[in-house]
Every structure is written in structure tokens, then in C-alpha cells.
Write a protein that holds these residues in place. Structure first.
Motif, PDB file in Angstrom:
ATOM      1  N   ILE A  13      80.956 -11.412 -84.688  1.00 23.41           N
ATOM      2  CA  ILE A  13      79.887 -11.024 -85.612  1.00 23.41           C
ATOM      3  C   ILE A  13      80.014  -9.554 -85.974  1.00 23.41           C
ATOM      4  O   ILE A  13      79.867  -9.165 -87.137  1.00 23.41           O
ATOM      5  CB  ILE A  13      78.507 -11.315 -84.982  1.00 23.41           C
ATOM      6  CG1 ILE A  13      78.346 -12.816 -84.751  1.00 23.41           C
ATOM      7  CG2 ILE A  13      77.384 -10.774 -85.856  1.00 23.41           C
ATOM      8  CD1 ILE A  13      77.081 -13.196 -83.998  1.00 23.41           C
ATOM      9  N   TYR A  16      82.757  -9.080 -88.422  1.00 27.82           N
ATOM     10  CA  TYR A  16      82.352  -9.575 -89.748  1.00 27.82           C
ATOM     11  C   TYR A  16      81.523  -8.518 -90.476  1.00 27.82           C
ATOM     12  O   TYR A  16      81.741  -8.251 -91.663  1.00 27.82           O
ATOM     13  CB  TYR A  16      81.556 -10.865 -89.583  1.00 27.82           C
ATOM     14  CG  TYR A  16      81.158 -11.518 -90.884  1.00 27.82           C
ATOM     15  CD1 TYR A  16      82.072 -12.258 -91.619  1.00 27.82           C
ATOM     16  CD2 TYR A  16      79.854 -11.404 -91.369  1.00 27.82           C
ATOM     17  CE1 TYR A  16      81.699 -12.862 -92.812  1.00 27.82           C
ATOM     18  CE2 TYR A  16      79.467 -12.009 -92.551  1.00 27.82           C
ATOM     19  CZ  TYR A  16      80.402 -12.736 -93.275  1.00 27.82           C
ATOM     20  OH  TYR A  16      80.030 -13.337 -94.462  1.00 27.82           O
ATOM     21  N   LYS A 214      77.148 -17.162 -89.243  1.00 23.65           N
ATOM     22  CA  LYS A 214      77.573 -16.530 -90.495  1.00 23.65           C
ATOM     23  C   LYS A 214      76.497 -16.669 -91.569  1.00 23.65           C
ATOM     24  O   LYS A 214      76.251 -15.731 -92.349  1.00 23.65           O
ATOM     25  CB  LYS A 214      78.883 -17.132 -90.976  1.00 23.65           C
ATOM     26  CG  LYS A 214      79.531 -16.345 -92.119  1.00 23.65           C
ATOM     27  CD  LYS A 214      80.917 -16.875 -92.454  1.00 23.65           C
ATOM     28  CE  LYS A 214      81.909 -16.586 -91.359  1.00 23.65           C
ATOM     29  NZ  LYS A 214      83.293 -16.949 -91.731  1.00 23.65           N
ATOM     30  N   ASP A 218      74.751 -13.416 -93.163  1.00 21.77           N
ATOM     31  CA  ASP A 218      74.755 -13.245 -94.618  1.00 21.77           C
ATOM     32  C   ASP A 218      73.337 -13.018 -95.144  1.00 21.77           C
ATOM     33  O   ASP A 218      73.123 -12.219 -96.065  1.00 21.77           O
ATOM     34  CB  ASP A 218      75.386 -14.454 -95.299  1.00 21.77           C
ATOM     35  CG  ASP A 218      76.911 -14.453 -95.204  1.00 21.77           C
ATOM     36  OD1 ASP A 218      77.483 -13.375 -94.949  1.00 21.77           O
ATOM     37  OD2 ASP A 218      77.516 -15.525 -95.380  1.00 21.77           O
TER      38      ASP A 218
END
Length: 233
Positions: A13, A16, A214, A218
Motif C-alpha cells: 500500500i 502504491y 486498492k 483510490d
């Protein structure tokens, strides 16, 4: 005991968010205050979720300081609620809200408190200066205030040692580097001689990677983009 009950955000995470920040850098530079030093927030390997946000010092607290732009340096001053958005979205997929009817209480997250592993104010880095090699103190560490990897979740009543005990703090520094590498602005290598000899005996709670992480991250990044655009406009 602290190792077994402390929740870290999963390295995947963090990576990301780091990659998304590379894409967000130009967009943020177009909307932020002209006095803001962006490098204090979006530095190499930064996983800062809310660039621009930082904790104030006492003399910066005016009548309506909270969540407003501090014109002297273009930052947005916050009382520690915005770091909670990270765990709120990751856990429940929604923004943080407090009080008895807010999501923090209804979700059970109010049984925990947030702890910053590394200091996010220039005057809070005394131990870092002692145990790290090649320290750059020119860039202010404001981005660590909402850095995903720098914010851990600990059951209430157990976080004080992470603030005040040198050996515990160094263990958390080492754990951070083991999980994420050195992504801390201004710090070089951790002096291995400063790590307690019993560190390797510690048992750490493994970070959790939810199947829908995810989607939730987002949503968090969409929330930050919309919020910062409104705030700096």
C-alpha cells in the motif's frame, strides 16, 4: 508486547501511494499556495497522503487556525485529525469523522490511537539526529505528518513508550526500515550500534493486505485531491 499489538500499513500500500504521488506532484504544484515548499511533502519516495498539512506550533494558532492555510508558508494547519483519514479509509472505505456518532467510534477505531514513528516537526528530531548517519536538517519533515508508513495504530493506553522511551523508538525505526526501506526525508542510514541487542527477539504483528485495499486507497486519494483543490482555491 508493543510489537504484537502495533498495526503497520502494508508495504504494498505504501509503495502504491508513493507511485501515485509521482503522478500527483505536478497537479499539486499547480494548485498549492505559492509560499509552500513542496519538497517538504513530496520528496523522493514520499508516501505523504495530504501534502501541505502539518501540526502547528503554539504561536501559529490564531482564532481560526484549524484546517486553514497558514499564509506565512502556505501549509494547512491541523490538530491530528487528518492522519486518521488514512486508517479510516483503509478500514472502512470512508473519511474520518469524530464524536459519538462519527465513523471513528462506530467502527471501533476509537479503541486505538495513532502514533507517529518519526518526528514530523523540525524540533522533534533529536533522537533521529543521535541514531542516524548523514542527516539533512534543511528540509522540514512536515510530510511525515500524513505519511502512510509513519503512522501506526496502537490500542489505547500503550502508545506512550513510542513517544518517550529511546530503546522503543529505535526499535520502531528499525521496524520501519525493515518494512519499507528508508523513505524518511533527511535521514541517512540507521546506526546499527544503536539498535537494542534484543531487537531480533521481538515478534511483530504482520501488516494486513485486504483484498479491496486498492479500491479504498483510490477513494482516499480521490478525497485528498478534491479536498486540497477546494482548500487551496
Amino acid at each position: 508486547m508493543l510489537g504484537k499489538i502495533t498495526h503497520h500499513i502494508h508495504p504494498e500500500i505504501v509503495k502504491y501511494i508513493e507511485n501515485e504521488n509521482l503522478n500527483y506532484h505536478r497537479k499539486f504544484s499547480d494548485i498549492c499556495h505559492e509560499n509552500l515548499n513542496i519538497s517538504a511533502f513530496l520528496y523522493p519516495k514520499s508516501d505523504c497522503v495530504f501534502p501541505g498539512f502539518r501540526r502547528p506550533i503554539n504561536k501559529e494558532k490564531s482564532a481560526q487556525w484549524k484546517n486553514n492555510v497558514y499564509m506565512a508558508d502556505g501549509t494547512i494547519l491541523n490538530d491530528n485529525t487528518f492522519p486518521r483519514h488514512i486508517w479510516a479509509f483503509l478500514s472502512m472505505g470512508k473519511a474520518y469523522s469524530g464524536g459519538k456518532t462519527g465513523m471513528w467510534a462506530s467502527s471501533g477505531l476509537d479503541r486505538f490511537e495513532l502514533a507517529h514513528v518519526f518526528g514530523h516537526k523540525p524540533n522533534e528530531r533529536d533522537l533521529e539526529k543521535e541514531v542516524f548517519i548523514d542527516i539533512d536538517m534543511e528540509t522540514k519533515p512536515y510530510g511525515l505528518f500524513t505519511s502512510a508508513s509513519n503512522i501506526v495504530l496502537i490500542p489505547k493506553g500503550f502508545a506512550k513508550p513510542t513517544d518517550h522511551m529511546k530503546s522503543i523508538k529505535v526499535c520502531f525505526y528499525k521496524r520501519h526500515i525493515d518494512l519499507y526501506g528508508n523513505n524518511i526525508v533527511g535521514l541517512g542510514s540507521l546506526n546499527e550500534n544503536c539498535i537494542p541487542s534484543w531487537y531480533e527477539e521481538m515478534q511483530w504483528l504482520a501488516p494486513v493486505l485486504q483484498k479491496d485495499w486498492k479500491v479504498k486507497i483510490d477513494k482516499l486519494l480521490e478525497y485528498r485531491e478534491n479536498y486540497l483543490e477546494r482548500k487551496y482555491s
